[in-house]
Design a protein around this motif. Structure first.
Motif, PDB file in Angstrom:
ATOM      1  N   LYS A  96       0.837  -1.202   0.000  1.00  0.00           N
ATOM      2  CA  LYS A  96       0.000   0.000   0.000  1.00  0.00           C
ATOM      3  C   LYS A  96       0.875   1.256   0.000  1.00  0.00           C
ATOM      4  N   LEU A  97       1.964   1.211   0.758  1.00  0.00           N
ATOM      5  CA  LEU A  97       2.894   2.338   0.784  1.00  0.00           C
ATOM      6  C   LEU A  97       3.449   2.590  -0.614  1.00  0.00           C
ATOM      7  N   ASN A  98       3.860   1.521  -1.289  1.00  0.00           N
ATOM      8  CA  ASN A  98       4.386   1.660  -2.641  1.00  0.00           C
ATOM      9  C   ASN A  98       3.377   2.300  -3.580  1.00  0.00           C
ATOM     10  N   GLU A 133       2.507   9.365   5.502  1.00  0.00           N
ATOM     11  CA  GLU A 133       3.104   9.433   6.834  1.00  0.00           C
ATOM     12  C   GLU A 133       2.352   8.535   7.816  1.00  0.00           C
ATOM     13  N   ARG A 134       1.018   8.477   7.684  1.00  0.00           N
ATOM     14  CA  ARG A 134       0.226   7.598   8.561  1.00  0.00           C
ATOM     15  C   ARG A 134       0.546   6.131   8.299  1.00  0.00           C
ATOM     16  N   ILE A 135       0.674   5.763   7.019  1.00  0.00           N
ATOM     17  CA  ILE A 135       1.015   4.379   6.675  1.00  0.00           C
ATOM     18  C   ILE A 135       2.376   4.006   7.261  1.00  0.00           C
ATOM     19  N   CYS A 136       3.321   4.917   7.148  1.00  0.00           N
ATOM     20  CA  CYS A 136       4.659   4.657   7.688  1.00  0.00           C
ATOM     21  C   CYS A 136       4.622   4.459   9.195  1.00  0.00           C
ATOM     22  N   ILE A 158      11.083   2.431   5.086  1.00  0.00           N
ATOM     23  CA  ILE A 158      10.060   3.276   5.711  1.00  0.00           C
ATOM     24  C   ILE A 158      10.618   4.665   5.998  1.00  0.00           C
ATOM     25  N   SER A 159      11.834   4.709   6.546  1.00  0.00           N
ATOM     26  CA  SER A 159      12.471   6.003   6.842  1.00  0.00           C
ATOM     27  C   SER A 159      12.691   6.805   5.570  1.00  0.00           C
TER      28      SER A 159
END
Length: 217
Positions: free
Chosen positions: A11-13, A60-63, A80-81
């Motif tokens: 999802k982040l990707n 930012e929330r996903i991370c 993530i960072s």
């Protein structure tokens, strides 16, 4: 637990791809605004800025969820960072596309962009850099990241050409001073977009290798 973590990474990707696409769209729109003074497109670009700001918050929330779900391994933590740093650069790219639009709106009456200012080439180069920088993150491809970093020199060279040409233009016609200042400011924002794309690529390098060459973490 790891399956859920992997789904969140996917999802982040996807969110990063979407935000990168918005950046490309905004730079493309800004370049068109420079060439056409399209007032409708000017309004669209400010709407896109709101979307890109929301994307930054979403990512930012996903991370944060990824960091809280389980203890990430070192490679996950770097990804993530890096993503959290990258979205800050992408948000700034959106801001600078809006800054370009603001200059055109303010100076539309005096602005006559000439082909030899290289602004079109700068726009294309920065769009390509942003696209490749996001690709390098999604594919975790160090070679693509290095291509982006190297391409920053091309954008810097074009910026120097813009400055030289505007200086020549002022010498030819001192009344063009206001226009030349606007042209250099537009070019400077494109140059900054290239810098941010290069920053993104450097964070990708960090995610892959654990080494960050852009300065302090």
């Amino acid at each position: 637990m790891r399956n859920r973590f992997d789904r969140q990474l996917l999802k982040l990707n996807q969110e990063m791809i979407d935000m990168g696409s918005l950046c490309e769209e905004m730079i493309t729109a800004a370049a068109k605004i420079v060439a056409t003074r399209d007032k409708e497109l000017m309004e669209d670009i400010f709407t896109m800025e709101e979307e890109i700001n929301q994307k930054e918050r979403d990512i930012e929330r996903i991370c944060m969820k990824l960091l809280m779900q389980q203890q990430p391994v070192a490679s996950d933590l770097r990804v993530i960072s890096a993503a959290m740093k990258m979205v800050s650069d992408m948000e700034r790219i959106g801001d600078q596309a809006c800054d370009i639009t603001g200059i055109v709106r303010k100076d539309a009456e005096v602005l006559e962009i000439r082909e030899n200012t290289h602004l079109g080439k700068m726009a294309k180069a920065t769009i390509n850099m942003v696209s490749k920088s996001i690709q390098s993150f999604i594919k975790q491809n160090l070679m693509i990241a290095h291509e982006v970093i190297e391409q920053d020199d091309t954008v810097d060279e074009l910026f120097n050409k813009v400055k030289k040409e505007t200086i020549s233009l002022i010498h030819e016609d001192p009344e063009k001073g206001e226009e030349c200042v606007a042209i250099v400011m537009i070019a400077k924002y494109f140059e900054r977009i290239g810098d941010h794309a290069s920053n993104i690529a450097e964070w990708v390098e960090f995610a892959i290798t654990g080494e960050y060459k852009g300065g302090s973490l």
